[in-house]
Design a protein around this motif. Structure first.
Motif, short mmCIF file in Angstrom:
data_model
loop_
_atom_site.label_atom_id
_atom_site.label_comp_id
_atom_site.label_asym_id
_atom_site.label_seq_id
_atom_site.Cartn_x
_atom_site.Cartn_y
_atom_site.Cartn_z
N ALA A 138 35.32 47.85 19.78
CA ALA A 138 35.36 47.22 21.11
C ALA A 138 35.03 48.27 22.16
CB ALA A 138 36.72 46.62 21.38
N VAL A 139 34.06 47.96 23.01
CA VAL A 139 33.62 48.88 24.05
C VAL A 139 33.52 48.11 25.35
CG1 VAL A 139 31.77 50.41 24.83
CG2 VAL A 139 32.23 50.17 22.38
N GLY A 140 34.10 48.64 26.40
CA GLY A 140 33.99 47.91 27.65
C GLY A 140 34.48 48.64 28.86
N PHE A 141 34.59 47.86 29.92
CA PHE A 141 34.94 48.39 31.23
C PHE A 141 35.97 47.49 31.89
CE2 PHE A 141 30.65 49.65 30.17
CZ PHE A 141 30.69 51.02 30.37
N ARG A 142 36.92 48.12 32.57
CA ARG A 142 37.95 47.40 33.31
C ARG A 142 37.75 47.68 34.80
NH1 ARG A 142 41.69 45.22 30.18
NH2 ARG A 142 41.97 46.00 28.08
N PHE A 143 38.05 46.67 35.58
CA PHE A 143 37.88 46.76 37.03
C PHE A 143 39.16 46.29 37.70
CE2 PHE A 143 33.87 46.19 35.02
CZ PHE A 143 32.94 46.93 35.74
N GLU A 144 39.54 46.96 38.74
CA GLU A 144 40.62 46.49 39.60
C GLU A 144 39.95 45.94 40.84
OE1 GLU A 144 43.56 49.53 40.25
OE2 GLU A 144 44.41 49.25 38.26
N GLY A 145 39.67 44.67 40.81
CA GLY A 145 38.92 44.05 41.89
C GLY A 145 37.44 44.34 41.74
N ALA A 146 36.65 43.63 42.51
CA ALA A 146 35.21 43.87 42.51
C ALA A 146 34.93 45.21 43.18
CB ALA A 146 34.50 42.74 43.24
N GLY A 147 33.99 45.95 42.62
CA GLY A 147 33.58 47.21 43.23
C GLY A 147 34.45 48.41 42.89
N ASN A 148 35.44 48.24 42.01
CA ASN A 148 36.33 49.34 41.67
C ASN A 148 36.55 49.40 40.16
OD1 ASN A 148 38.01 51.54 42.52
ND2 ASN A 148 39.81 50.28 42.11
N LEU A 149 35.82 50.26 39.51
CA LEU A 149 35.88 50.45 38.06
C LEU A 149 37.01 51.42 37.74
CD1 LEU A 149 33.95 50.16 35.30
CD2 LEU A 149 33.64 52.56 35.84
N VAL A 150 37.79 51.08 36.73
CA VAL A 150 38.93 51.92 36.35
C VAL A 150 38.68 52.53 34.98
CG1 VAL A 150 41.42 51.96 35.92
CG2 VAL A 150 40.47 50.45 37.66
N ARG A 151 38.81 53.84 34.92
CA ARG A 151 38.73 54.58 33.66
C ARG A 151 40.01 55.38 33.53
NH1 ARG A 151 34.89 53.23 30.14
NH2 ARG A 151 34.66 55.36 29.41
N GLY A 153 42.60 57.87 33.97
CA GLY A 153 42.75 59.01 34.87
C GLY A 153 42.20 58.83 36.27
N THR A 154 41.27 57.93 36.48
CA THR A 154 40.71 57.75 37.82
C THR A 154 39.99 56.42 37.95
OG1 THR A 154 39.52 58.86 39.61
CG2 THR A 154 38.47 58.87 37.45
N SER A 155 39.58 56.12 39.15
CA SER A 155 38.79 54.91 39.40
C SER A 155 37.54 55.30 40.18
CB SER A 155 39.63 53.87 40.16
OG SER A 155 40.14 54.42 41.35
N TYR A 156 36.55 54.42 40.14
CA TYR A 156 35.25 54.73 40.72
C TYR A 156 34.75 53.55 41.54
CZ TYR A 156 35.27 58.38 37.18
OH TYR A 156 35.61 59.46 36.41
N TYR A 157 34.13 53.88 42.68
CA TYR A 157 33.41 52.86 43.43
C TYR A 157 32.16 52.52 42.64
CZ TYR A 157 36.13 54.01 47.62
OH TYR A 157 37.14 54.21 48.52
N VAL A 158 31.88 51.23 42.51
CA VAL A 158 30.65 50.80 41.84
C VAL A 158 29.91 49.80 42.72
CG1 VAL A 158 31.44 51.23 39.48
CG2 VAL A 158 31.85 49.00 40.53
N GLN A 159 28.64 49.69 42.45
CA GLN A 159 27.77 48.76 43.17
C GLN A 159 26.99 47.98 42.12
OE1 GLN A 159 24.76 50.81 45.40
NE2 GLN A 159 24.50 49.11 46.81
N GLY A 160 26.69 46.74 42.42
CA GLY A 160 25.88 45.94 41.50
C GLY A 160 26.71 45.12 40.53
N ASP A 161 28.01 45.08 40.69
CA ASP A 161 28.85 44.30 39.78
C ASP A 161 28.95 42.84 40.21
OD1 ASP A 161 30.38 45.21 41.99
OD2 ASP A 161 32.25 44.94 40.89
N ALA A 162 28.52 42.49 41.41
CA ALA A 162 28.63 41.10 41.88
C ALA A 162 27.89 40.13 40.96
CB ALA A 162 28.09 40.98 43.31
N ALA A 163 26.75 40.53 40.42
CA ALA A 163 25.97 39.63 39.55
C ALA A 163 26.73 39.29 38.27
CB ALA A 163 24.62 40.26 39.22
N ILE A 164 27.41 40.25 37.71
CA ILE A 164 28.15 39.94 36.47
C ILE A 164 29.35 39.06 36.77
CG2 ILE A 164 29.68 41.97 36.32
CD1 ILE A 164 28.81 41.92 33.25
N TRP A 165 30.02 39.29 37.90
CA TRP A 165 31.18 38.45 38.23
C TRP A 165 30.74 37.02 38.57
CZ3 TRP A 165 33.88 41.03 35.54
CH2 TRP A 165 34.12 42.39 35.68
#
Length: 179
Positions: A138-151, A153-165
């Protein structure tokens, strides 16, 4: 004798030049690869269409992400993709198992771009996209809200996730976008 040999060599060279004008370009032997076909170093582990700041490249040193990309490059499409757009726990997760749908989800994920660390944490909205590879990984990505990817130890601003949501919300409501 020297003159005869020189004349013959000249004639053979001229014949070769003239014959080469009408013949197709020589084919590469198995031992040589034309320069234009040599793979680029950055294409070794990612598809050429992946943006440099794609989550799949940005987190390419993660073993699971690297395996997902390598599998897709080799034509091994994951068995399924499970995703959730969370609205306070009101919506179900959806699983896509047809190859076309899984490829579409992979493409949508590949277009998510990492902008940098956010340091943000929201606790009311947990979205995710996970692929089940053919070997069961299993490989994937978790997000806390749109635009905020969580890995870890830290979280990241992301762009372009609106299309998948948008796609996930359409699947959650029982409709699919045929465009």
């Amino acid at each position: 004798m020297k003159r005869t040999v020189a004349t013959m060599l000249c004639a053979l060279g001229l014949c070769g030049l003239l014959a080469g004008c009408g013949s197709p370009a020589p084919q590469a032997t198995p031992d040589e690869t034309p320069k234009a076909e040599e793979p680029k170093a950055e294409q070794a582990d990612t598809t050429p269409s992946l943006p440099e700041d794609s989550v799949l490249v940005f987190f390419g040193d993660d073993e699971g992400v690297a395996k997902l990309v390598a599998d897709m490059n080799a034509g091994r499409v994951p068995k399924s993709c499970t995703a959730l757009y969370d609205q306070m726990g009101a919506l179900p997760s959806v699983t896509i198992s047809d190859e076309v749908g899984v490829r579409e989800m992979y493409e949508l994920v590949s277009n998510i771009r990492v902008l940098g660390e956010s340091g943000m944490s929201m606790t009311d909205s947990y979205h995710f996209v996970f692929f089940e590879l053919q070997d069961g990984t299993a490989v994937g990505f978790r997000f806390e809200g749109a635009g905020n990817l969580v890995r870890p130890g830290t979280s990241y601003y992301v762009q372009g996730d609106a299309a998948i949501w948008e796609k996930v919300r359409a699947l959650q409501s029982g409709t699919t976008d045929k465009n």
